[in-house]
Design a protein around this motif. Structure first.
Motif, short mmCIF file in Angstrom:
data_model
loop_
_atom_site.label_atom_id
_atom_site.label_comp_id
_atom_site.label_asym_id
_atom_site.label_seq_id
_atom_site.Cartn_x
_atom_site.Cartn_y
_atom_site.Cartn_z
N LEU A 4 0.81 -1.22 0.00
CA LEU A 4 0.00 0.00 0.00
C LEU A 4 0.85 1.27 0.00
CD1 LEU A 4 -2.68 -1.17 2.56
CD2 LEU A 4 -3.11 -0.62 0.16
N LEU A 5 1.86 1.31 0.85
CA LEU A 5 2.69 2.51 0.95
C LEU A 5 3.46 2.79 -0.32
CD1 LEU A 5 4.27 2.21 4.50
CD2 LEU A 5 2.92 4.13 3.69
N ASN A 6 4.07 1.77 -0.86
CA ASN A 6 4.96 1.98 -1.99
C ASN A 6 4.26 1.91 -3.34
OD1 ASN A 6 7.91 2.15 -0.85
ND2 ASN A 6 6.82 0.65 0.38
N SER A 7 2.94 1.85 -3.31
CA SER A 7 2.19 2.00 -4.56
C SER A 7 2.13 3.45 -4.99
CB SER A 7 0.77 1.45 -4.40
OG SER A 7 0.03 2.25 -3.48
N VAL A 8 2.65 4.37 -4.15
CA VAL A 8 2.53 5.80 -4.46
C VAL A 8 3.23 6.15 -5.78
CG1 VAL A 8 4.57 6.48 -3.10
CG2 VAL A 8 2.73 8.12 -3.49
N GLY A 9 4.36 5.49 -6.08
CA GLY A 9 5.06 5.76 -7.34
C GLY A 9 4.20 5.36 -8.53
N THR A 10 3.57 4.20 -8.45
CA THR A 10 2.67 3.74 -9.51
C THR A 10 1.47 4.66 -9.64
OG1 THR A 10 3.32 1.43 -9.16
CG2 THR A 10 1.21 1.83 -10.27
N VAL A 11 0.88 5.04 -8.52
CA VAL A 11 -0.30 5.90 -8.53
C VAL A 11 0.04 7.28 -9.10
CG1 VAL A 11 -2.03 7.06 -7.11
CG2 VAL A 11 -1.43 4.67 -6.65
N ILE A 12 1.22 7.81 -8.76
CA ILE A 12 1.65 9.09 -9.31
C ILE A 12 1.70 9.02 -10.83
CG2 ILE A 12 3.71 10.55 -9.60
CD1 ILE A 12 4.14 10.41 -6.61
#
Length: 409
Positions: free
Chosen positions: A20-28
Protein backbone atom coordinates in the motif's frame (compact mmCIF):
# COMPACT_ATOMS: atom_id res chain seq x y z
CA UNK A 1 10.69 -21.70 17.62
CA UNK A 2 9.53 -19.35 20.36
CA UNK A 3 6.98 -16.67 19.36
CA UNK A 4 6.74 -18.10 15.83
CA UNK A 5 3.04 -17.22 15.44
CA UNK A 6 3.34 -13.55 16.35
CA UNK A 7 6.55 -13.23 14.31
CA UNK A 8 4.67 -14.54 11.27
CA UNK A 9 1.88 -12.01 11.90
CA UNK A 10 4.42 -9.16 12.10
CA UNK A 11 5.82 -10.23 8.73
CA UNK A 12 2.34 -10.37 7.19
CA UNK A 13 1.31 -6.95 8.52
CA UNK A 14 4.49 -5.40 7.21
CA UNK A 15 3.92 -7.11 3.85
CA UNK A 16 0.42 -5.59 3.49
CA UNK A 17 1.60 -2.07 4.17
CA UNK A 18 4.64 -2.47 1.96
CA UNK A 19 2.27 -2.87 -0.99
CA UNK A 20 0.00 0.00 0.00
CA UNK A 21 2.69 2.51 0.95
CA UNK A 22 4.96 1.98 -1.99
CA UNK A 23 2.19 2.00 -4.56
CA UNK A 24 2.53 5.80 -4.46
CA UNK A 25 5.06 5.76 -7.34
CA UNK A 26 2.67 3.74 -9.51
CA UNK A 27 -0.30 5.90 -8.53
CA UNK A 28 1.65 9.09 -9.31
CA UNK A 29 2.33 7.77 -12.80
CA UNK A 30 -1.28 6.66 -13.34
CA UNK A 31 -3.02 9.83 -12.08
CA UNK A 32 -0.87 11.85 -14.48
CA UNK A 33 -2.35 9.78 -17.31
CA UNK A 34 -5.91 9.36 -15.99
CA UNK A 35 -6.58 12.83 -14.61
CA UNK A 36 -4.00 15.03 -16.37
CA UNK A 37 -2.21 15.86 -13.09
CA UNK A 38 1.23 17.51 -13.35
CA UNK A 39 4.35 15.94 -11.77
CA UNK A 40 4.60 18.61 -9.08
CA UNK A 41 0.89 18.25 -8.23
CA UNK A 42 1.05 14.46 -8.22
CA UNK A 43 4.05 14.54 -5.88
CA UNK A 44 1.81 15.82 -3.05
CA UNK A 45 0.51 12.25 -2.68
CA UNK A 46 3.79 11.52 -0.92
CA UNK A 47 2.93 14.28 1.56
CA UNK A 48 -0.61 12.95 2.07
CA UNK A 49 1.00 9.64 2.97
CA UNK A 50 3.98 10.81 5.03
CA UNK A 51 2.60 13.78 6.97
CA UNK A 52 -0.20 11.73 8.62
CA UNK A 53 2.47 9.15 9.47
CA UNK A 54 4.58 11.84 11.13
CA UNK A 55 1.71 13.55 12.98
CA UNK A 56 0.09 10.33 14.18
CA UNK A 57 3.43 8.89 15.28
CA UNK A 58 4.34 12.04 17.18
CA UNK A 59 1.03 12.06 19.06
CA UNK A 60 0.65 8.34 19.81
CA UNK A 61 4.17 6.94 20.13
CA UNK A 62 4.47 7.46 23.89
CA UNK A 63 0.99 6.13 24.68
CA UNK A 64 0.64 3.26 22.21
CA UNK A 65 1.62 0.49 24.67
CA UNK A 66 -1.19 1.66 26.98
CA UNK A 67 -3.69 1.67 24.11
CA UNK A 68 -2.51 -1.80 23.17
CA UNK A 69 -0.06 -2.88 20.49
CA UNK A 70 -2.37 -5.57 19.10
CA UNK A 71 -5.42 -3.27 19.24
CA UNK A 72 -3.52 -0.58 17.33
CA UNK A 73 -2.56 -2.99 14.54
CA UNK A 74 -6.14 -4.29 14.29
CA UNK A 75 -7.48 -0.72 13.96
CA UNK A 76 -4.95 0.04 11.22
CA UNK A 77 -5.84 -3.06 9.20
CA UNK A 78 -9.56 -2.37 9.55
CA UNK A 79 -9.22 1.20 8.22
CA UNK A 80 -7.17 0.28 5.17
CA UNK A 81 -9.41 -2.69 4.35
CA UNK A 82 -12.45 -0.40 4.21
CA UNK A 83 -10.66 2.22 2.09
CA UNK A 84 -9.36 -0.36 -0.38
CA UNK A 85 -12.90 -1.57 -1.03
CA UNK A 86 -13.91 2.04 -1.83
CA UNK A 87 -11.08 2.77 -4.31
CA UNK A 88 -12.43 0.83 -7.34
CA UNK A 89 -15.24 3.41 -7.46
CA UNK A 90 -12.93 6.46 -7.31
CA UNK A 91 -13.24 8.98 -10.13
CA UNK A 92 -11.26 11.99 -8.90
CA UNK A 93 -7.80 12.86 -7.61
CA UNK A 94 -9.02 13.56 -4.07
CA UNK A 95 -9.84 9.87 -3.57
CA UNK A 96 -6.13 9.12 -3.79
CA UNK A 97 -5.28 11.88 -1.33
CA UNK A 98 -7.75 10.33 1.13
CA UNK A 99 -6.42 6.83 0.47
CA UNK A 100 -2.83 7.76 1.26
CA UNK A 101 -3.86 9.82 4.30
CA UNK A 102 -5.60 6.74 5.77
CA UNK A 103 -2.70 4.49 4.75
CA UNK A 104 -0.33 6.94 6.46
CA UNK A 105 -2.26 7.02 9.73
CA UNK A 106 -2.60 3.23 9.70
CA UNK A 107 1.07 2.65 8.92
CA UNK A 108 2.09 4.85 11.85
CA UNK A 109 0.14 2.49 14.11
CA UNK A 110 1.57 -0.59 12.42
CA UNK A 111 5.22 0.47 12.32
CA UNK A 112 5.40 1.65 15.93
CA UNK A 113 3.62 -1.55 17.01
CA UNK A 114 5.87 -3.79 14.93
CA UNK A 115 9.12 -2.10 16.01
CA UNK A 116 8.00 -2.26 19.64
CA UNK A 117 7.05 -5.92 19.26
CA UNK A 118 10.52 -6.88 17.94
CA UNK A 119 11.99 -6.15 21.36
CA UNK A 120 9.33 -8.39 22.91
CA UNK A 121 9.96 -11.42 20.70
CA UNK A 122 13.80 -11.31 20.53
CA UNK A 123 16.30 -11.91 23.34
CA UNK A 124 19.72 -10.56 22.26
CA UNK A 125 21.04 -7.52 20.37
CA UNK A 126 22.23 -9.69 17.47
CA UNK A 127 18.89 -11.51 17.29
CA UNK A 128 17.17 -8.11 17.31
CA UNK A 129 19.39 -6.83 14.47
CA UNK A 130 18.97 -10.00 12.43
CA UNK A 131 15.17 -10.07 12.83
CA UNK A 132 15.00 -6.38 11.89
CA UNK A 133 16.98 -7.07 8.71
CA UNK A 134 14.77 -10.00 7.70
CA UNK A 135 11.60 -8.02 8.50
CA UNK A 136 12.72 -5.08 6.37
CA UNK A 137 13.69 -7.54 3.65
CA UNK A 138 10.21 -9.03 3.69
CA UNK A 139 8.84 -5.49 3.53
CA UNK A 140 10.68 -5.07 0.22
CA UNK A 141 9.26 -8.40 -1.00
CA UNK A 142 5.88 -6.75 -0.43
CA UNK A 143 6.99 -3.74 -2.46
CA UNK A 144 8.12 -6.06 -5.26
CA UNK A 145 4.87 -8.02 -5.24
CA UNK A 146 2.89 -4.79 -5.16
CA UNK A 147 4.58 -3.47 -8.28
CA UNK A 148 4.03 -6.75 -10.10
CA UNK A 149 0.40 -6.84 -8.95
CA UNK A 150 -0.31 -3.30 -10.17
CA UNK A 151 1.41 -3.96 -13.51
CA UNK A 152 -0.96 -6.89 -14.15
CA UNK A 153 -3.93 -4.50 -14.07
CA UNK A 154 -2.36 -1.87 -16.40
CA UNK A 155 -3.65 -1.50 -19.97
CA UNK A 156 -0.64 -0.36 -22.04
CA UNK A 157 -2.84 0.17 -25.10
CA UNK A 158 -5.19 2.58 -23.33
CA UNK A 159 -3.35 4.94 -20.94
CA UNK A 160 -6.65 6.56 -19.91
CA UNK A 161 -8.13 3.26 -18.74
CA UNK A 162 -9.03 3.05 -15.04
CA UNK A 163 -9.22 -0.75 -14.94
CA UNK A 164 -6.06 -0.71 -12.82
CA UNK A 165 -8.23 0.43 -9.88
CA UNK A 166 -9.56 -3.12 -9.63
CA UNK A 167 -6.27 -4.03 -7.95
CA UNK A 168 -7.73 -2.54 -4.76
CA UNK A 169 -10.22 -5.42 -4.50
CA UNK A 170 -7.22 -7.72 -4.10
CA UNK A 171 -5.48 -5.39 -1.64
CA UNK A 172 -8.65 -5.09 0.44
CA UNK A 173 -8.92 -8.86 0.65
CA UNK A 174 -5.27 -9.22 1.73
CA UNK A 175 -5.74 -6.54 4.41
CA UNK A 176 -8.87 -8.25 5.73
CA UNK A 177 -7.05 -11.60 5.84
CA UNK A 178 -4.19 -10.04 7.79
CA UNK A 179 -6.75 -8.60 10.24
CA UNK A 180 -8.16 -12.07 10.88
CA UNK A 181 -4.73 -13.67 11.42
CA UNK A 182 -3.78 -10.98 13.92
CA UNK A 183 -7.13 -11.18 15.72
CA UNK A 184 -6.54 -14.84 16.58
CA UNK A 185 -2.86 -14.40 17.57
CA UNK A 186 -1.51 -13.74 21.07
CA UNK A 187 1.09 -11.14 22.02
CA UNK A 188 2.53 -10.61 25.51
CA UNK A 189 2.78 -6.79 25.75
CA UNK A 190 3.97 -6.46 29.36
CA UNK A 191 7.58 -5.63 28.51
CA UNK A 192 6.52 -2.65 26.37
CA UNK A 193 5.13 -0.73 29.34
CA UNK A 194 6.81 1.05 32.23
CA UNK A 195 4.39 0.11 35.00
CA UNK A 196 5.95 2.66 37.39
CA UNK A 197 4.86 5.71 35.35
CA UNK A 198 1.61 7.32 34.28
CA UNK A 199 0.82 8.98 30.94
CA UNK A 200 2.76 12.09 31.92
CA UNK A 201 5.72 9.93 32.86
CA UNK A 202 5.56 8.21 29.46
CA UNK A 203 5.72 11.60 27.80
CA UNK A 204 8.70 12.66 29.92
CA UNK A 205 10.49 9.42 29.01
CA UNK A 206 9.93 10.14 25.32
CA UNK A 207 11.21 13.71 25.56
CA UNK A 208 14.27 12.48 27.46
CA UNK A 209 15.41 10.65 24.32
CA UNK A 210 16.33 14.01 22.78
CA UNK A 211 18.93 14.51 25.51
CA UNK A 212 21.16 11.83 23.99
CA UNK A 213 23.51 12.90 21.18
CA UNK A 214 23.47 9.38 19.77
CA UNK A 215 19.69 9.59 19.32
CA UNK A 216 19.99 12.97 17.58
CA UNK A 217 22.59 11.68 15.11
CA UNK A 218 20.47 8.59 14.54
CA UNK A 219 17.40 10.71 13.70
CA UNK A 220 19.50 12.68 11.23
CA UNK A 221 20.65 9.38 9.66
CA UNK A 222 17.06 8.12 9.39
CA UNK A 223 15.91 11.40 7.84
CA UNK A 224 18.72 11.47 5.25
CA UNK A 225 18.37 7.81 4.34
CA UNK A 226 14.63 7.92 3.70
CA UNK A 227 15.04 11.19 1.78
CA UNK A 228 17.23 9.28 -0.70
CA UNK A 229 15.31 6.00 -0.60
CA UNK A 230 11.86 7.48 -1.24
CA UNK A 231 13.07 9.70 -4.07
CA UNK A 232 14.28 6.58 -5.90
CA UNK A 233 11.33 4.35 -5.04
CA UNK A 234 8.67 6.95 -5.85
CA UNK A 235 10.10 8.28 -9.11
CA UNK A 236 11.59 5.14 -10.69
CA UNK A 237 8.37 4.29 -12.66
CA UNK A 238 8.16 7.85 -14.04
CA UNK A 239 11.91 7.83 -14.81
CA UNK A 240 11.53 4.65 -16.84
CA UNK A 241 8.44 5.91 -18.65
CA UNK A 242 9.69 9.40 -19.57
CA UNK A 243 13.50 9.10 -19.67
CA UNK A 244 14.03 5.54 -20.87
CA UNK A 245 10.74 5.50 -22.87
CA UNK A 246 9.67 1.96 -21.93
CA UNK A 247 5.99 0.83 -21.81
CA UNK A 248 3.95 1.78 -18.74
CA UNK A 249 3.63 -1.77 -17.41
CA UNK A 250 7.38 -2.26 -17.77
CA UNK A 251 7.98 1.05 -15.94
CA UNK A 252 5.98 -0.23 -12.97
CA UNK A 253 7.76 -3.58 -13.13
CA UNK A 254 11.04 -1.66 -12.88
CA UNK A 255 9.82 -0.59 -9.46
CA UNK A 256 9.41 -4.29 -8.68
CA UNK A 257 13.01 -4.99 -9.75
CA UNK A 258 14.16 -2.12 -7.51
CA UNK A 259 12.14 -3.61 -4.64
CA UNK A 260 13.65 -7.03 -5.34
CA UNK A 261 17.14 -5.54 -5.09
CA UNK A 262 16.12 -3.87 -1.81
CA UNK A 263 14.74 -7.16 -0.49
CA UNK A 264 17.94 -9.04 -1.33
CA UNK A 265 20.02 -6.29 0.27
CA UNK A 266 17.98 -6.37 3.47
CA UNK A 267 17.96 -10.13 3.75
CA UNK A 268 21.74 -10.02 3.36
CA UNK A 269 21.89 -7.34 6.06
CA UNK A 270 20.19 -9.82 8.40
CA UNK A 271 23.10 -12.18 7.69
CA UNK A 272 25.98 -9.69 7.70
CA UNK A 273 24.75 -7.99 10.89
CA UNK A 274 25.77 -11.18 12.72
CA UNK A 275 29.28 -11.08 11.22
CA UNK A 276 30.30 -7.41 11.05
CA UNK A 277 29.86 -4.18 13.00
CA UNK A 278 26.95 -2.11 11.71
CA UNK A 279 29.16 0.88 10.89
CA UNK A 280 31.19 -1.19 8.40
CA UNK A 281 28.01 -2.41 6.70
CA UNK A 282 26.54 1.12 6.49
CA UNK A 283 29.77 2.72 5.26
CA UNK A 284 30.26 0.11 2.55
CA UNK A 285 26.66 0.52 1.36
CA UNK A 286 26.68 4.33 1.26
CA UNK A 287 29.98 4.51 -0.64
CA UNK A 288 28.96 1.70 -2.99
CA UNK A 289 25.63 3.32 -3.80
CA UNK A 290 27.24 6.72 -4.46
CA UNK A 291 29.76 5.13 -6.84
CA UNK A 292 26.97 3.23 -8.65
CA UNK A 293 25.07 6.49 -9.21
CA UNK A 294 28.14 8.03 -10.85
CA UNK A 295 28.63 4.95 -13.05
CA UNK A 296 25.04 4.08 -14.02
CA UNK A 297 23.24 7.42 -14.51
CA UNK A 298 25.46 8.55 -17.42
CA UNK A 299 24.33 5.41 -19.28
CA UNK A 300 20.70 6.62 -19.23
CA UNK A 301 21.43 9.53 -21.58
CA UNK A 302 20.47 9.12 -25.24
CA UNK A 303 19.20 5.56 -24.81
CA UNK A 304 17.11 4.35 -27.76
CA UNK A 305 14.37 1.89 -26.79
CA UNK A 306 11.75 0.61 -29.26
CA UNK A 307 8.05 0.50 -28.43
CA UNK A 308 8.13 -3.32 -28.44
CA UNK A 309 10.97 -3.50 -25.91
CA UNK A 310 10.59 -6.06 -23.12
CA UNK A 311 12.78 -7.37 -20.33
CA UNK A 312 14.14 -9.95 -22.78
CA UNK A 313 15.67 -7.42 -25.19
CA UNK A 314 16.20 -4.25 -23.14
CA UNK A 315 19.58 -2.43 -22.98
CA UNK A 316 21.80 -3.20 -19.93
CA UNK A 317 21.03 0.14 -18.23
CA UNK A 318 17.38 -0.90 -17.86
CA UNK A 319 18.55 -3.67 -15.53
CA UNK A 320 21.42 -1.82 -13.85
CA UNK A 321 19.45 1.19 -12.58
CA UNK A 322 17.09 -0.63 -10.17
CA UNK A 323 19.80 -3.08 -9.04
CA UNK A 324 21.52 -0.17 -7.28
CA UNK A 325 18.87 -0.53 -4.59
CA UNK A 326 20.66 -3.61 -3.29
CA UNK A 327 23.44 -1.39 -1.96
CA UNK A 328 21.09 1.13 -0.36
CA UNK A 329 18.89 -1.47 1.34
CA UNK A 330 20.91 -2.63 4.40
CA UNK A 331 21.36 0.88 5.82
CA UNK A 332 17.90 1.42 7.34
CA UNK A 333 17.49 -1.81 9.34
CA UNK A 334 21.09 -1.53 10.55
CA UNK A 335 20.76 1.94 12.07
CA UNK A 336 17.26 1.24 13.43
CA UNK A 337 18.34 -1.91 15.22
CA UNK A 338 21.41 -0.23 16.73
CA UNK A 339 19.42 2.56 18.34
CA UNK A 340 16.57 0.33 19.57
CA UNK A 341 19.01 -2.15 21.08
CA UNK A 342 20.70 0.75 22.92
CA UNK A 343 17.65 1.70 25.02
CA UNK A 344 15.30 -0.08 27.48
CA UNK A 345 12.33 -1.95 25.97
CA UNK A 346 9.75 0.35 27.56
CA UNK A 347 11.19 3.20 25.44
CA UNK A 348 11.00 1.26 22.17
CA UNK A 349 7.51 2.59 21.36
CA UNK A 350 8.61 6.20 21.85
CA UNK A 351 11.80 5.64 19.85
CA UNK A 352 9.84 3.88 17.11
CA UNK A 353 7.56 6.90 16.93
CA UNK A 354 10.55 9.18 16.40
CA UNK A 355 11.87 6.82 13.71
CA UNK A 356 8.55 6.98 11.88
CA UNK A 357 8.25 10.78 12.23
CA UNK A 358 11.71 11.59 10.87
CA UNK A 359 11.43 8.91 8.18
CA UNK A 360 8.10 10.32 7.02
CA UNK A 361 9.42 13.88 6.88
CA UNK A 362 12.50 12.73 4.97
CA UNK A 363 10.37 10.75 2.51
CA UNK A 364 8.09 13.69 1.78
CA UNK A 365 10.92 16.18 1.29
CA UNK A 366 12.88 13.76 -0.88
CA UNK A 367 9.93 13.00 -3.14
CA UNK A 368 8.88 16.65 -3.54
CA UNK A 369 12.43 17.84 -4.32
CA UNK A 370 12.95 15.00 -6.78
CA UNK A 371 9.60 15.72 -8.48
CA UNK A 372 10.41 19.43 -8.80
CA UNK A 373 13.92 18.88 -10.21
CA UNK A 374 12.59 16.13 -12.50
CA UNK A 375 9.98 18.50 -13.91
CA UNK A 376 12.19 21.60 -14.23
CA UNK A 377 15.49 20.00 -15.27
CA UNK A 378 15.83 16.24 -15.86
CA UNK A 379 15.42 12.88 -14.18
CA UNK A 380 19.17 12.32 -14.15
CA UNK A 381 19.87 15.59 -12.33
CA UNK A 382 17.15 14.76 -9.80
CA UNK A 383 18.94 11.54 -8.85
CA UNK A 384 22.43 13.07 -8.92
CA UNK A 385 21.25 15.34 -6.09
CA UNK A 386 21.09 12.31 -3.77
CA UNK A 387 24.90 12.44 -3.51
CA UNK A 388 24.54 15.39 -1.11
CA UNK A 389 22.40 13.63 1.56
CA UNK A 390 24.48 10.46 1.10
CA UNK A 391 27.62 12.38 2.08
CA UNK A 392 25.90 13.78 5.16
CA UNK A 393 24.54 10.32 6.01
CA UNK A 394 27.93 8.64 6.26
CA UNK A 395 29.30 11.49 8.41
CA UNK A 396 26.30 11.26 10.76
CA UNK A 397 26.67 7.48 11.03
CA UNK A 398 30.33 7.82 11.99
CA UNK A 399 29.50 10.28 14.77
CA UNK A 400 26.60 8.07 15.92
CA UNK A 401 28.94 5.08 16.19
CA UNK A 402 31.29 6.96 18.52
CA UNK A 403 28.57 7.82 21.03
CA UNK A 404 27.15 5.64 23.79
CA UNK A 405 23.88 5.56 25.74
CA UNK A 406 23.88 4.54 29.39
CA UNK A 407 20.76 2.33 29.45
CA UNK A 408 20.67 2.44 33.27
CA UNK A 409 19.61 6.08 33.03
Amino acid sequence: MKNINIKAVLFLNYFVFAILLNSVGTVILQVQQNFGISKSSASVLEGFKDLPIAICSFILASFLPRIGIKNSMLAALFMVSCMCFVMPFSNDFWFFKLLFAIVGISFALIKISVFTSIGLVTRTDKEHSSFMGYLEGFFMIGVLMGNVLFSLFIDDHNPKSTQWLNVYWVLGAISALSFLFLFFSKLDEKGAKDEKTDLLGDLRNSISLFSYKKVLFFLLCAFLFVLVEQSFQTWTPTFYKEILKVPTSMSIQAGAVLAGAFALGRFLSGFFSKKFSWIYVVSFCVIGFAVSILLVLPLTHNVHIDSDTSWLNAPPVVYLFPLMGGLLAPIYPSINSVILASIPKYLHSAMSGLIVVFSAIGGTIGSVITGFVFQEFSGQQAFYLSLIPLSLLILSAIFMNRLKINSKN
